[in-house]
Design a protein around this motif. Sequence first.
Motif, PDB file in Angstrom:
ATOM      1  N   LEU A  46       0.842  -1.198   0.000  1.00  0.00           N
ATOM      2  CA  LEU A  46       0.000   0.000   0.000  1.00  0.00           C
ATOM      3  C   LEU A  46       0.874   1.243   0.000  1.00  0.00           C
ATOM      4  O   LEU A  46       1.931   1.282   0.640  1.00  0.00           O
ATOM      5  N   ASP A  47       0.429   2.270  -0.711  1.00  0.00           N
ATOM      6  CA  ASP A  47       1.099   3.562  -0.643  1.00  0.00           C
ATOM      7  C   ASP A  47       0.826   4.208   0.716  1.00  0.00           C
ATOM      8  O   ASP A  47      -0.095   3.802   1.445  1.00  0.00           O
ATOM      9  N   THR A  48       1.613   5.221   1.043  1.00  0.00           N
ATOM     10  CA  THR A  48       1.357   5.990   2.268  1.00  0.00           C
ATOM     11  C   THR A  48      -0.040   6.599   2.205  1.00  0.00           C
ATOM     12  O   THR A  48      -0.437   7.166   1.186  1.00  0.00           O
ATOM     13  N   GLY A  49      -0.792   6.451   3.303  1.00  0.00           N
ATOM     14  CA  GLY A  49      -2.170   6.922   3.328  1.00  0.00           C
ATOM     15  C   GLY A  49      -2.337   8.235   4.062  1.00  0.00           C
ATOM     16  O   GLY A  49      -1.724   8.458   5.108  1.00  0.00           O
ATOM     17  N   LEU A  50      -3.167   9.122   3.506  1.00  0.00           N
ATOM     18  CA  LEU A  50      -3.514  10.394   4.134  1.00  0.00           C
ATOM     19  C   LEU A  50      -4.983  10.349   4.519  1.00  0.00           C
ATOM     20  O   LEU A  50      -5.835  10.012   3.686  1.00  0.00           O
ATOM     21  N   GLY A  51      -5.297  10.693   5.770  1.00  0.00           N
ATOM     22  CA  GLY A  51      -6.683  10.614   6.202  1.00  0.00           C
ATOM     23  C   GLY A  51      -6.997  11.582   7.316  1.00  0.00           C
ATOM     24  O   GLY A  51      -6.163  12.394   7.739  1.00  0.00           O
ATOM     25  N   LEU A  52      -8.216  11.494   7.809  1.00  0.00           N
ATOM     26  CA  LEU A  52      -8.717  12.333   8.900  1.00  0.00           C
ATOM     27  C   LEU A  52      -9.255  11.448  10.006  1.00  0.00           C
ATOM     28  O   LEU A  52      -9.621  10.295   9.782  1.00  0.00           O
ATOM     29  N   GLY A  53      -9.314  12.017  11.205  1.00  0.00           N
ATOM     30  CA  GLY A  53      -9.814  11.243  12.329  1.00  0.00           C
ATOM     31  C   GLY A  53     -10.359  12.117  13.436  1.00  0.00           C
ATOM     32  O   GLY A  53     -10.241  13.343  13.409  1.00  0.00           O
ATOM     33  N   GLY A  54     -10.951  11.475  14.417  1.00  0.00           N
ATOM     34  CA  GLY A  54     -11.488  12.165  15.590  1.00  0.00           C
ATOM     35  C   GLY A  54     -11.204  11.351  16.834  1.00  0.00           C
ATOM     36  O   GLY A  54     -10.939  10.141  16.771  1.00  0.00           O
ATOM     37  N   ARG A  55     -11.264  12.018  17.978  1.00  0.00           N
ATOM     38  CA  ARG A  55     -11.002  11.331  19.240  1.00  0.00           C
ATOM     39  C   ARG A  55     -11.953  11.818  20.322  1.00  0.00           C
ATOM     40  O   ARG A  55     -12.477  12.941  20.262  1.00  0.00           O
ATOM     41  N   ALA A  56     -12.160  10.975  21.311  1.00  0.00           N
ATOM     42  CA  ALA A  56     -12.931  11.314  22.505  1.00  0.00           C
ATOM     43  C   ALA A  56     -12.287  10.624  23.690  1.00  0.00           C
ATOM     44  O   ALA A  56     -11.831   9.481  23.579  1.00  0.00           O
ATOM     45  N   GLY A  57     -12.225  11.314  24.808  1.00  0.00           N
ATOM     46  CA  GLY A  57     -11.602  10.715  25.980  1.00  0.00           C
ATOM     47  C   GLY A  57     -11.978  11.415  27.256  1.00  0.00           C
ATOM     48  O   GLY A  57     -12.629  12.467  27.248  1.00  0.00           O
ATOM     49  N   ILE A  58     -11.560  10.832  28.356  1.00  0.00           N
ATOM     50  CA  ILE A  58     -11.812  11.407  29.667  1.00  0.00           C
ATOM     51  C   ILE A  58     -10.634  11.085  30.576  1.00  0.00           C
ATOM     52  O   ILE A  58     -10.001  10.025  30.443  1.00  0.00           O
ATOM     53  N   TYR A  59     -10.276  12.025  31.453  1.00  0.00           N
ATOM     54  CA  TYR A  59      -9.155  11.825  32.358  1.00  0.00           C
ATOM     55  C   TYR A  59      -9.599  10.933  33.514  1.00  0.00           C
ATOM     56  O   TYR A  59     -10.327  11.353  34.401  1.00  0.00           O
ATOM     57  N   ALA A  60      -9.146   9.682  33.472  1.00  0.00           N
ATOM     58  CA  ALA A  60      -9.509   8.729  34.511  1.00  0.00           C
ATOM     59  C   ALA A  60      -8.824   9.069  35.824  1.00  0.00           C
ATOM     60  O   ALA A  60      -9.391   8.871  36.897  1.00  0.00           O
ATOM     61  N   PHE A  61      -7.594   9.541  35.745  1.00  0.00           N
ATOM     62  CA  PHE A  61      -6.828   9.989  36.897  1.00  0.00           C
ATOM     63  C   PHE A  61      -6.099  11.264  36.494  1.00  0.00           C
ATOM     64  O   PHE A  61      -6.115  11.644  35.324  1.00  0.00           O
ATOM     65  N   LYS A  62      -5.475  11.890  37.443  1.00  0.00           N
ATOM     66  CA  LYS A  62      -4.757  13.114  37.132  1.00  0.00           C
ATOM     67  C   LYS A  62      -3.682  12.829  36.081  1.00  0.00           C
ATOM     68  O   LYS A  62      -2.836  11.947  36.252  1.00  0.00           O
TER      69      LYS A  62
END
Length: 342
Positions: A46-62
């Motif tokens: 495969l050639d090098t791929g260019l794409g988009l993404g998203g993330r979601a998270g929460i701080y479980a600890f400090k």
Amino acid sequence: MRTLHKFIIGATLSVALPASAFAQRQGAIELGAFGRVTKFADTLKLDTGLGLGGRAGIYAFKNWLLEMELSYADVDVNLPRTGDTSRDTLNKVSHALWAYRLTYNHPLSDRLKLLAGAGYAYDSYGRVRIVAPRGGGPQGLLGLRYVINDRLSARFEGTGTYVLPADDDAKPVARAAAFNLGAQAGLSLSFFTRDPKPRMQYDTVRVSQRDTVYVNRIDTVRIAGPAARPIVIGAINFAFNKSDISNEAKTILDVIAASLVEPTNSSRTITVTGNTDAIGSERYNETLGQARADQAKAYLVSKGVAESRVVARTQGEKDPVAPNTTDNGRATNRRVLVMLTN
């Protein structure tokens, strides 16, 4: 369906599990978007791929962020062109990557943090017969976060994903092991659940939000009794991650020392308490708070106050008087309080 199930389980874990931890202390939810470059293993052709993404998270600890990411890209397959448009369109496949990981945010300064994370990644291709069936394996992340303001930050990261050779979904053919590299950059928004509240109330001679300048004669101040709240007669502030006494702080301590060495106040004792902002580990901040208190005590002693009359202690990050979610709030919390004890 199995892919959808894994996506739902990952999203649930990244958002639901730490909820109980945030009922006990301050936390933040993070949402973000990023662009991604993926260098696939040579065996995938495969050639090098260019794409988009998203993330979601929460701080479980400090400083510990439990997050989930999803990215998508259209990738060219390294197959010879035939000149037949209908067939050559098969040389492009879609690639989706899910990642679930725990990421540690190590503060390097007020605005810069080192990111280090590890977890599980799972990917799939649009045409499994051309490339490979779905598969997953461990993923590591290393990067930097630059804090733009109290809500917005920029993230720059590199990832490495090792796809295991054995997978229940490896149909119609088995998938060979592969190691894919990635680089991604984007923006994240943080939503804080609540601001920290002061744990201790003070009767003060004169206290402003950023500093305290002692102006009254302390021989006019009386402690009501052992159960009375401490009376603050001075406060000095510090630079980030520093315990050095500034010239402004020396001016404040000079006035306090001059009052303490007066004969009418020769029997009075004080406690100097070091405080920090919430950046860094609790143990580190306890040590930093003690270093600040020790510096303040040493300066007062150098100005003639008997060492036996000064007790130096630390509260670390446990006694904020301002939100640790803003630059001004953190600057306010980096302080030493000078309090009368008799």
